[in-house]
Scaffold this active site. Structure first.
Site, PDB file in Angstrom:
ATOM      1  N   LYS A   1      66.535  15.055  47.324  1.00 41.01           N
ATOM      2  CA  LYS A   1      66.107  16.324  47.940  1.00 41.01           C
ATOM      3  C   LYS A   1      65.966  16.152  49.456  1.00 41.01           C
ATOM      4  O   LYS A   1      66.452  16.973  50.238  1.00 41.01           O
ATOM      5  CB  LYS A   1      64.760  16.714  47.323  1.00 41.01           C
ATOM      6  CG  LYS A   1      64.411  18.165  47.442  1.00 41.01           C
ATOM      7  CD  LYS A   1      63.112  18.489  46.699  1.00 41.01           C
ATOM      8  CE  LYS A   1      63.333  19.094  45.341  1.00 41.01           C
ATOM      9  NZ  LYS A   1      62.127  19.624  44.711  1.00 41.01           N
TER      10      LYS A   1
ATOM     11  N   ALA B   1      58.445  47.388  32.184  1.00 40.65           N
ATOM     12  CA  ALA B   1      58.590  46.791  30.849  1.00 40.65           C
ATOM     13  C   ALA B   1      59.839  45.914  30.827  1.00 40.65           C
ATOM     14  O   ALA B   1      60.818  46.187  31.518  1.00 40.65           O
ATOM     15  CB  ALA B   1      58.702  47.902  29.810  1.00 40.65           C
TER      16      ALA B   1
ATOM     17  N   CYS C   1      55.122  29.996  36.977  1.00 39.72           N
ATOM     18  CA  CYS C   1      53.664  30.130  37.162  1.00 39.72           C
ATOM     19  C   CYS C   1      52.922  30.781  35.992  1.00 39.72           C
ATOM     20  O   CYS C   1      52.025  30.168  35.418  1.00 39.72           O
ATOM     21  CB  CYS C   1      53.391  30.898  38.446  1.00 39.72           C
ATOM     22  SG  CYS C   1      53.853  29.963  39.907  1.00 39.72           S
TER      23      CYS C   1
ATOM     24  N   LYS D   1      52.425  28.771  32.540  1.00 39.66           N
ATOM     25  CA  LYS D   1      51.568  27.572  32.608  1.00 39.66           C
ATOM     26  C   LYS D   1      50.155  27.918  33.090  1.00 39.66           C
ATOM     27  O   LYS D   1      49.183  27.309  32.637  1.00 39.66           O
ATOM     28  CB  LYS D   1      52.203  26.505  33.486  1.00 39.66           C
ATOM     29  CG  LYS D   1      52.062  26.710  34.974  1.00 39.66           C
ATOM     30  CD  LYS D   1      52.580  25.502  35.766  1.00 39.66           C
ATOM     31  CE  LYS D   1      52.528  25.766  37.277  1.00 39.66           C
ATOM     32  NZ  LYS D   1      51.198  25.931  37.828  1.00 39.66           N
TER      33      LYS D   1
ATOM     34  N   LYS E   1      63.823  35.848  37.102  1.00 41.01           N
ATOM     35  CA  LYS E   1      63.880  37.091  37.871  1.00 41.01           C
ATOM     36  C   LYS E   1      65.000  36.943  38.891  1.00 41.01           C
ATOM     37  O   LYS E   1      65.506  35.832  39.089  1.00 41.01           O
ATOM     38  CB  LYS E   1      62.546  37.400  38.545  1.00 41.01           C
ATOM     39  CG  LYS E   1      62.112  36.405  39.605  1.00 41.01           C
ATOM     40  CD  LYS E   1      60.882  36.963  40.282  1.00 41.01           C
ATOM     41  CE  LYS E   1      60.288  36.007  41.260  1.00 41.01           C
ATOM     42  NZ  LYS E   1      59.096  36.527  41.908  1.00 41.01           N
TER      43      LYS E   1
END
Ligand code: NAD
Length: 441
Positions: free
Chosen positions: A35, A256, A264, A267, A324
């Site tokens: 990374k 809906a 997030c 958990k 999303k």
């Protein structure tokens, strides 16, 4: 000010880049060598709109750098942020704090001069006290305070959220630490538009979990209402608008869909329940939310299967697999439950996601990944939209119909209206609205 950001993931990288954009000198640390190597080559390891330009600008200005060497970053820093992951512990749902404890120990060994250590990771109540104890034990001479500063950014709009937050929460009883935090957030503090909540560490830690649990509850509530609407012949969009206009309720988080997912809510709801049970306090509302949401993901697979009239031997095209849009994050995405359930029921799955496929390929074996949405739909028996990426919002209906064997769409994000889909000649199933079929027109 000089800042060290320990953990360069979704939160650490965005926070580090934004603090450097406020004018501070930030060193982002991560133990993941690949990374850091990518970041030092100018590559951004995650997809987050606007982040590449923000990082490039601040690296160029000499305010932002990346290293794997925590020991070189901490001594000069006036504030050291802990932004490492706090995933669910396997089996019991407690927040796994291994990375936090490791980071605290490493920081302790490297401290020089007065430093504020800030937990930005989402951590259970009393974690700051334990971080303080670890540092005190390893380095009794160190001069430091530990403060809590939970992060509320949303993936997909993380930079905007960080730079224009609804509030900044700071938990510390030390005035010296408060002053460091005020200086760090100076641009927000000065413009008077951002409320600052200065509180105890315990309240600050709980504010983050309570916020996420409340939002998860709001989503779960509207999802249950959607089920009722489907049976009762009402439109959930109208119901959501009607209740959302009530200022006490608010219109956000009333969409809906297939159930909440992401890095997030799943958990953090679990961790809140576990914390409450440790204190002997019931948290029946959030327990129900977790339970209802888990069932929902499974039922969404059944919804697709029913719409297809069974999927055995059929091909299902899937549009969107991230939890999303505008992120490549696959953690706890509903697609991870829905797609395997379709495969188990005998479906062949062809799928496309604009940013999530590199990660999804590792998690969803047996899926045929395509170059775009239209390729996924070619020859499929129908299509299911799982994530509302903008590019799926304006599909060419004529082309879609020509590619699919049958004009069948299951839209789990309600991005189209039943009326327009009926007019376009589709059998259309959505969430919380009556399904429509061309023959019933
Ligand atoms: P992430 O998994 O994307 O990143 C964590 C990073 O920390 C990884 O790159 C890992 O290599 C690094 N790391 C772990 N231990 C380290 C150590 N000792 N030294 C240096 N680096 C170390 O996680 P994330 O999504 O950025 O989340 C971080 C925290 O922020 C979590 O507690 C999460 O709940 C919270 N949070 C996340 C979001 C979000 O949208 N992702 C929003 C608000 C809060």
């Amino acid at each position: 000010m000089r800042v060290a950001m320990i953990g360069t993931g979704y939160v650490g990288l965005v926070s580090g880049a934004c603090f450097s954009n406020f004018g501070h000198h930030v060193v982002c640390v991560d133990k993941d060598e690949s990374k850091i190597a990518r970041l030092n080559r100018g590559e951004i390891p995650i997809f987050e709109p606007g982040l590449d330009a923000l990082v490039a600008d601040n690296v160029k200005a000499g305010r932002l750098s990346f290293t794997t060497d925590l020991k070189s970053a901490v001594p000069d820093a006036e504030a050291v942020f802990i932004a490492v992951g706090t995933p669910s512990r396997r089996g019991d749902g407690f927040a796994d704090l291994t990375y936090v404890w490791e980071a605290a120990a490493e920081i302790a060994d490297a401290l020089k001069g007065y430093t504020v250590i800030v937990t930005k990771s989402t951590v259970p109540v009393s974690t700051c006290s334990k971080v303080e104890a670890i540092i005190r034990e390893r380095n009794p001479a160190a001069e430091f305070d530990v403060a809590s500063n939970p992060e509320f950014l949303r993936e997909g709009s993380a930079i905007e959220d960080f730079q224009r937050p609804d509030r900044v929460v700071v938990g510390t009883e030390s005035e010296r630490a408060r002053n460091v935090m005020r200086a760090l957030y100076r641009p927000l503090f000065l413009n008077d538009k951002t409320p600052f909540v200065f509180t105890t560490r315990e309240a600050s830690e709980l504010i983050k979990y309570a916020s996420n649990a409340f939002l998860a509850m709001k989503i779960t509530f509207i999802n249950e209402m959607a089920d009722l609407c489907e049976r009762a012949g009402a439109d959930i969009q109208d119901v959501a608008r009607g209740i959302g206009l009530d200022g006490r309720i608010g219109s956000k988080f009333l969409n809906a869909g297939p159930g909440y997912g992401g890095s997030c809510f799943p958990k953090d709801t679990l961790a809140l329940v576990r914390q409450a049970s440790e204190f002997g306090v019931p948290s029946r509302i959030i327990e129900s939310v977790i339970d209802v949401n888990a069932n929902r993901k499974k039922r969404m697979a059944d919804k697709i299967i029913d719409a297809f009239g069974g999927v055995k031997g059929k091909t299902v095209a899937i549009l969107g697999v991230t939890f999303k849009p505008n992120t490549d994050d696959m953690r706890d995405s509903p697609s991870l439950d829905i797609i395997p359930a379709l495969q188990q029921a005998g479906a062949t799955v062809r799928a496309f996601d604009p940013e999530g496929m590199a990660e999804a390929e590792k998690l969803l074996p047996g899926v045929k990944w395509t170059q775009n949405g239209y390729e996924a739909m070619t020859g499929a028996d129908g299509v299911a939209i799982l994530t509302e990426w903008n590019e799926f919002r304006a599909l060419d209906f004529a082309r879609t119909k020509a590619l699919l064997k049958r004009p069948l769409m299951v839209d789990l994000r309600n991005i189209y209206t039943p009326r327009e889909m009926l007019e376009a000649g589709f059998e259309y199933h959505s969430v919380g609205r009556t399904a429509v079929k061309p023959e019933n027109k």
